[in-house]
Design a protein around this motif. Structure first.
Motif, short mmCIF file in Angstrom:
data_model
loop_
_atom_site.label_atom_id
_atom_site.label_comp_id
_atom_site.label_asym_id
_atom_site.label_seq_id
_atom_site.Cartn_x
_atom_site.Cartn_y
_atom_site.Cartn_z
N SER A 1 0.81 -1.22 0.00
CA SER A 1 0.00 0.00 0.00
C SER A 1 0.84 1.27 0.00
O SER A 1 0.33 2.36 -0.32
CB SER A 1 -0.93 0.01 1.22
N GLU A 2 2.14 1.14 0.31
CA GLU A 2 2.99 2.33 0.39
C GLU A 2 4.33 2.18 -0.32
O GLU A 2 5.19 3.06 -0.22
CB GLU A 2 3.25 2.66 1.87
N HIS A 3 4.51 1.10 -1.09
CA HIS A 3 5.79 0.91 -1.77
C HIS A 3 5.94 1.90 -2.92
O HIS A 3 5.05 2.01 -3.77
CB HIS A 3 5.91 -0.51 -2.30
N PRO A 4 7.04 2.65 -2.98
CA PRO A 4 7.21 3.66 -4.02
C PRO A 4 7.41 3.08 -5.42
O PRO A 4 7.28 3.81 -6.41
CB PRO A 4 8.45 4.44 -3.57
N MET A 5 7.73 1.79 -5.53
CA MET A 5 8.02 1.21 -6.84
C MET A 5 6.86 0.40 -7.41
O MET A 5 6.97 -0.14 -8.51
CB MET A 5 9.25 0.30 -6.75
N ILE A 6 5.75 0.30 -6.69
CA ILE A 6 4.65 -0.53 -7.16
C ILE A 6 3.78 0.24 -8.15
O ILE A 6 3.54 1.44 -7.98
CB ILE A 6 3.80 -1.05 -5.97
N SER A 7 3.32 -0.44 -9.18
CA SER A 7 2.43 0.20 -10.14
C SER A 7 1.02 0.25 -9.57
O SER A 7 0.65 -0.57 -8.71
CB SER A 7 2.43 -0.58 -11.46
N SER A 8 0.23 1.17 -10.04
CA SER A 8 -1.15 1.29 -9.56
C SER A 8 -1.96 0.05 -9.91
O SER A 8 -2.83 -0.37 -9.15
CB SER A 8 -1.81 2.54 -10.15
N GLU A 9 -1.64 -0.56 -11.07
CA GLU A 9 -2.37 -1.76 -11.48
C GLU A 9 -2.07 -2.93 -10.55
O GLU A 9 -2.99 -3.66 -10.14
CB GLU A 9 -1.99 -2.14 -12.92
N GLU A 10 -0.80 -3.11 -10.20
CA GLU A 10 -0.46 -4.22 -9.32
C GLU A 10 -0.98 -3.98 -7.91
O GLU A 10 -1.45 -4.92 -7.25
CB GLU A 10 1.06 -4.43 -9.27
N LYS A 11 -0.95 -2.75 -7.44
CA LYS A 11 -1.50 -2.45 -6.12
C LYS A 11 -2.98 -2.80 -6.06
O LYS A 11 -3.45 -3.42 -5.09
CB LYS A 11 -1.28 -0.98 -5.78
N ALA A 12 -3.71 -2.43 -7.10
CA ALA A 12 -5.15 -2.74 -7.13
C ALA A 12 -5.37 -4.25 -7.19
O ALA A 12 -6.30 -4.78 -6.56
CB ALA A 12 -5.79 -2.06 -8.34
N TYR A 13 -4.51 -4.94 -7.93
CA TYR A 13 -4.63 -6.40 -8.06
C TYR A 13 -4.39 -7.09 -6.72
O TYR A 13 -5.10 -8.03 -6.35
CB TYR A 13 -3.62 -6.89 -9.10
N ILE A 14 -3.39 -6.63 -5.97
CA ILE A 14 -3.04 -7.25 -4.69
C ILE A 14 -4.08 -6.93 -3.61
O ILE A 14 -4.50 -7.81 -2.86
CB ILE A 14 -1.65 -6.78 -4.23
N LEU A 15 -4.47 -5.67 -3.54
CA LEU A 15 -5.32 -5.22 -2.44
C LEU A 15 -6.81 -5.25 -2.77
O LEU A 15 -7.63 -4.95 -1.91
CB LEU A 15 -4.93 -3.79 -2.04
N GLY A 16 -7.16 -5.64 -3.98
CA GLY A 16 -8.55 -5.54 -4.42
C GLY A 16 -9.53 -6.39 -3.66
O GLY A 16 -10.72 -6.06 -3.59
N ASP A 17 -9.08 -7.53 -3.09
CA ASP A 17 -10.02 -8.42 -2.38
C ASP A 17 -9.96 -8.25 -0.87
O ASP A 17 -10.34 -9.13 -0.12
CB ASP A 17 -9.74 -9.89 -2.75
N ARG A 18 -9.51 -7.07 -0.39
CA ARG A 18 -9.32 -6.89 1.05
C ARG A 18 -10.16 -5.77 1.63
O ARG A 18 -9.82 -5.21 2.66
CB ARG A 18 -7.84 -6.62 1.35
N THR A 19 -11.23 -5.44 1.00
CA THR A 19 -12.09 -4.36 1.48
C THR A 19 -12.58 -4.66 2.89
O THR A 19 -13.12 -5.72 3.17
CB THR A 19 -13.30 -4.18 0.56
N GLY A 20 -12.37 -3.71 3.77
CA GLY A 20 -12.88 -3.83 5.14
C GLY A 20 -11.99 -4.63 6.08
O GLY A 20 -12.30 -4.75 7.24
N LYS A 21 -10.87 -5.15 5.59
CA LYS A 21 -9.97 -5.93 6.45
C LYS A 21 -8.89 -5.04 7.03
O LYS A 21 -8.38 -4.15 6.37
CB LYS A 21 -9.33 -7.07 5.67
N GLN A 22 -8.51 -5.33 8.26
CA GLN A 22 -7.43 -4.59 8.90
C GLN A 22 -6.10 -5.06 8.37
O GLN A 22 -5.92 -6.23 8.04
CB GLN A 22 -7.47 -4.80 10.42
N GLU A 23 -5.10 -4.18 8.33
CA GLU A 23 -3.77 -4.55 7.91
C GLU A 23 -2.84 -4.72 9.11
O GLU A 23 -1.81 -5.35 9.01
CB GLU A 23 -3.19 -3.49 6.95
N LYS A 24 -3.19 -4.11 10.26
CA LYS A 24 -2.39 -4.28 11.46
C LYS A 24 -3.29 -4.67 12.62
O LYS A 24 -4.43 -4.21 12.74
CB LYS A 24 -1.62 -2.99 11.79
#
Length: 423
Positions: free
Chosen positions: A189-212
């Motif tokens: 969610s905060e990596h400076p080298m990640i593309s917006s497409e890959e970020k959406a792909y990775i985090l897309g199924d985590r709506t409402g879940k805590q990260e910490k």
């Protein structure tokens, strides 16, 4: 800054490198055991206490390490423990007796324990659910590749520069890796080298879940232990670990004392079971995908059947005492390494399948606590049993432990709701 389309795999490779060095440093002692026993006049029972010191610290630290990673995040948490384990490894040349080695191994075990919970944490953070089985198989490669790399690397350093240099150099390698981790690892969610497409792909199924994690240590553990499915993971882990601990800490000694191999021969052959484990770990996720494709199993049930397949392969260990050739011994132990790696990788996937992302490191820490409790007790048992009865009962029992664990896995987890457990 340059963006990467497949950054998640780059982060996994970085993690695998760290785990590889984690296992190189911990296995340095096992590789040098025949030599150190002579240098310090260490008996088999005293050596078992040195091993048990590492295992005891590793056992009690894993749940704490897992909670730390869930609470403060993987980047800082993993870095903190990696720095300490590398420095402690570099301090091993200061030991002058088996007691000194036992003290150093205790501190090393307490910090290297972070590897197990960190493994599931990075998979959960960086991979969508549909890719985790395959990614888990590849991440497990680091655990066995380090053990595979240790014999030739450690022996080469030892023969050229002495046993003290073997500990110092491998520890220094871990220290250098920690610096790389500090500068290059971030959450997706905060990596400076990640593309917006890959970020959406990775985090897309985590709506409402805590990260910490927001729970304190005790409340987190209580909530996990109330979940019945946890025991379908913890009990098989308890029964699986003795074989891996024996591969890491006692097989070189067994090859030297029972099969007549010298240090150079051990360096040539003792890494083969860990190569087999690398292959087994890498293939485990594809095996689970095969079960899904051909038998239409859910991801959860396919993961279980992949693990059960590994359990059947472990029977090879029961045959070890009954063959004469040391090369046949290596082959049988290698089959066991292959099977164990499948089981280990799939247990991690089962955690990701059945628990929230904000507690997977904590669950895996408790799973590790269960596993290493058995490893610790089994090492003490080896120290008592082997001088009296030899290695036969040790190998025979290891051959069937995992089949018993498979029964518990199926009984507690198989064919149940696939919804995420809230705890």
């Amino acid at each position: 800054m340059m963006k990467f389309k497949q950054l998640r795999w780059t982060m996994l490779v970085l993690f695998i490198a760290g785990v590889t060095l984690n296992y190189v440093t911990r296995n340095t002692l096992g590789v040098l055991a025949p030599e150190l026993k002579q240098i310090f006049n260490i008996s088999t029972q005293e050596y078992s206490w040195i091993v048990a010191s590492f295992q005891f610290a590793y056992t009690i630290a894993q749940p704490f390490c897992g909670w730390i990673l869930d609470y403060i995040g993987l980047k800082i948490g993993f870095l903190f423990f990696a720095l300490i384990w590398a420095i402690v490894c570099m301090l091993h040349p200061l030991a002058t007796s088996w007691v000194g080695l036992a003290v150093l191994r205790f501190f090393m075990g307490g910090t290297e324990a972070v590897a197990t919970p960190a493994n599931v944490k990075i998979l959960t953070d960086w991979f969508p659910a549909k890719e985790r089985a395959v990614a888990a198989g590849w991440s497990g490669v680091g655990f066995s590749f380090g053990a595979m790399l240790a014999p030739p690397l450690v022996v080469a350093i030892h023969l050229n520069f002495g046993w003290q240099a073997a500990f110092f150099v491998t520890g220094l390698m871990g220290l250098l890796w920690a610096g790389i981790w500090k500068f290059y690892y971030y959450h997706p969610s905060e990596h400076p080298m990640i593309s917006s497409e890959e970020k959406a792909y990775i985090l897309g199924d985590r709506t409402g879940k805590q990260e910490k994690l927001k729970m304190n240590l005790w409340d987190s553990f209580k909530s996990i232990c109330r979940v019945k499915k946890f025991y379908g993971i913890a009990i098989p882990a308890f029964l699986a670990e003795p074989s891996w601990q024996t591969f890491s800490f006692f097989v070189p000694l067994y090859l030297a004392t029972e099969r007549g191999m010298n240090l150079k021969e051990i360096a040539m052959f003792a890494w083969l079971p860990f190569l087999a484990a690398d292959i087994g770990s890498a293939l485990s996720g594809y095996l689970a995908k095969g079960y899904m494709k051909h038998f239409h199993f859910s991801n959860n049930n396919a993961t279980i059947w992949s693990s059960v397949s590994g359990a059947f392969l472990m029977i090879s260990l029961a045959m070890v005492p009954f063959v004469d050739s040391p090369y046949a011994v290596i082959a049988l132990i290698s089959i066991g390494g292959f099977g164990h790696a499948i089981i280990s990788a799939m247990l991690g996937v089962l955690i990701m399948e059945n628990f929230e992302s904000d507690r997977v490191a904590s669950v895996n820490g408790l799973r590790g606590f269960s596993a290493w409790t058995s490893g610790f007790l089994f090492s003490l048992l080896i120290g008592v049993v082997v001088p009296k009865s030899g290695y036969l009962p040790i190998f025979v029992s290891m051959g069937f432990f995992d089949l018993i664990g498979a029964v518990f896995m199926i009984g507690f987890i198989y064919d149940r709701s696939k919804k995420i457990i809230q705890g």
